[in-house]
Design a protein around this motif. Structure first.
Motif, mmCIF file in Angstrom:
data_model
loop_
_atom_site.group_PDB
_atom_site.id
_atom_site.type_symbol
_atom_site.label_atom_id
_atom_site.label_comp_id
_atom_site.label_asym_id
_atom_site.label_seq_id
_atom_site.Cartn_x
_atom_site.Cartn_y
_atom_site.Cartn_z
ATOM 1 N N ARG A 34 0.818 -1.210 0.000
ATOM 2 C CA ARG A 34 0.000 0.000 0.000
ATOM 3 C C ARG A 34 0.851 1.259 0.000
ATOM 4 N N HIS A 35 2.099 1.178 0.440
ATOM 5 C CA HIS A 35 2.981 2.342 0.485
ATOM 6 C C HIS A 35 3.775 2.523 -0.803
ATOM 7 N N VAL A 36 3.844 1.515 -1.658
ATOM 8 C CA VAL A 36 4.685 1.573 -2.858
ATOM 9 C C VAL A 36 3.927 2.287 -3.972
ATOM 10 N N LEU A 37 4.495 3.392 -4.448
ATOM 11 C CA LEU A 37 3.906 4.122 -5.564
ATOM 12 C C LEU A 37 4.552 3.711 -6.879
ATOM 13 N N PHE A 38 5.879 3.580 -6.894
ATOM 14 C CA PHE A 38 6.563 3.166 -8.114
ATOM 15 C C PHE A 38 7.847 2.447 -7.766
ATOM 16 N N TYR A 39 8.347 1.709 -8.736
ATOM 17 C CA TYR A 39 9.692 1.136 -8.665
ATOM 18 C C TYR A 39 10.305 1.228 -10.048
ATOM 19 N N THR A 40 11.618 1.353 -10.082
ATOM 20 C CA THR A 40 12.296 1.625 -11.349
ATOM 21 C C THR A 40 12.414 0.368 -12.198
ATOM 22 N N ASP A 41 12.672 0.597 -13.472
ATOM 23 C CA ASP A 41 12.819 -0.484 -14.433
ATOM 24 C C ASP A 41 14.027 -1.338 -14.069
ATOM 25 N N GLY A 42 13.911 -2.616 -14.272
ATOM 26 C CA GLY A 42 15.002 -3.531 -13.952
ATOM 27 C C GLY A 42 14.838 -4.211 -12.599
ATOM 28 N N MET A 43 13.939 -3.707 -11.777
ATOM 29 C CA MET A 43 13.682 -4.341 -10.489
ATOM 30 C C MET A 43 12.609 -5.399 -10.656
ATOM 31 N N THR A 44 12.664 -6.407 -9.822
ATOM 32 C CA THR A 44 11.631 -7.429 -9.841
ATOM 33 C C THR A 44 10.871 -7.409 -8.523
ATOM 34 N N MET A 45 9.595 -7.702 -8.611
ATOM 35 C CA MET A 45 8.732 -7.731 -7.438
ATOM 36 C C MET A 45 8.241 -9.163 -7.261
ATOM 37 N N LYS A 46 8.336 -9.672 -6.047
ATOM 38 C CA LYS A 46 7.911 -11.032 -5.773
ATOM 39 C C LYS A 46 7.036 -11.038 -4.532
ATOM 40 N N SER A 47 5.909 -11.719 -4.593
ATOM 41 C CA SER A 47 5.033 -11.856 -3.431
ATOM 42 C C SER A 47 5.608 -12.894 -2.488
ATOM 43 N N LYS A 48 5.664 -12.561 -1.221
ATOM 44 C CA LYS A 48 6.157 -13.495 -0.212
ATOM 45 C C LYS A 48 5.017 -13.802 0.746
#
Length: 180
Positions: free
Chosen positions: A44-58
């Motif tokens: 809920r706090h994340v607005l953006f992340y830069t290209d090249g990053m990966t997001m994984k649900s834990k």
């Protein structure tokens, strides 16, 4: 990408400008994420992340999910930057394996994956009537917390209650329990 009339994800590339309107007392903090990141973020706090990053649900352990009331946290792998929305600025504190750190539950934005979390009340057991439950955290690594977290219940008590109700709540034994 839209889902149920909500913007889920968009990709901005090239020369562009973005104007962001935010609620009062909200701030945008940009945090650098190293390559070997082990922080679990509240999405809920994340607005953006830069290209090249990966997001994984834990998926949380049952104990942590029961304490935090969240089954899933997000882990971002860098290197890159994350834009976080918060009320107040983001503070970084280091956890210690021996000395516990007490954090207000709603103020925590990210914590290490291997952190030990317990529900606690800072102070004596009678304080549970007047204080919010906090997280007692131990471990290694940094936590990110918002410093301007406001307690809406306290504001309601201060601004919307009558003088008689507040006085009775303080004078009567267990007045805070019976008079809401």
């Amino acid at each position: 990408m839209y889902r149920k009339r909500k913007l889920i994800r968009s990709c901005l590339r090239g020369p562009s400008r973005l104007i962001l309107g935010m609620p009062p007392n909200c701030m945008l903090e940009i945090v650098d994420v190293p390559e070997n990141n082990h922080l679990l973020f509240d999405f809920r706090h994340v607005l953006f992340y830069t290209d090249g990053m990966t997001m994984k649900s834990k998926l949380q352990t049952f104990k942590n999910a029961w304490i935090t009331r969240e089954w899933v946290r997000m882990r971002f792998s860098g290197p890159g930057r994350i834009g976080l929305l918060s009320s107040g600025s983001i503070a970084t504190l280091q956890l210690d394996p021996e000395v516990p750190l007490f954090v207000e539950a709603g103020a925590l934005v990210a914590y290490p994956e291997n952190a030990s979390i317990k529900l606690s009340v800072y102070g004596n057991p009678l304080a549970t009537q007047h204080m919010n439950v906090q997280w007692e955290m131990k471990g290694a690594g940094p936590i990110l917390m918002q410093t301007g977290f406001r307690d809406g219940h306290l504001e309601d008590q201060l601004h919307k209650d009558s003088l008689v109700r507040r006085t009775l709540r303080e004078l009567l034994p267990f007045g805070g329990v019976y008079i809401r």
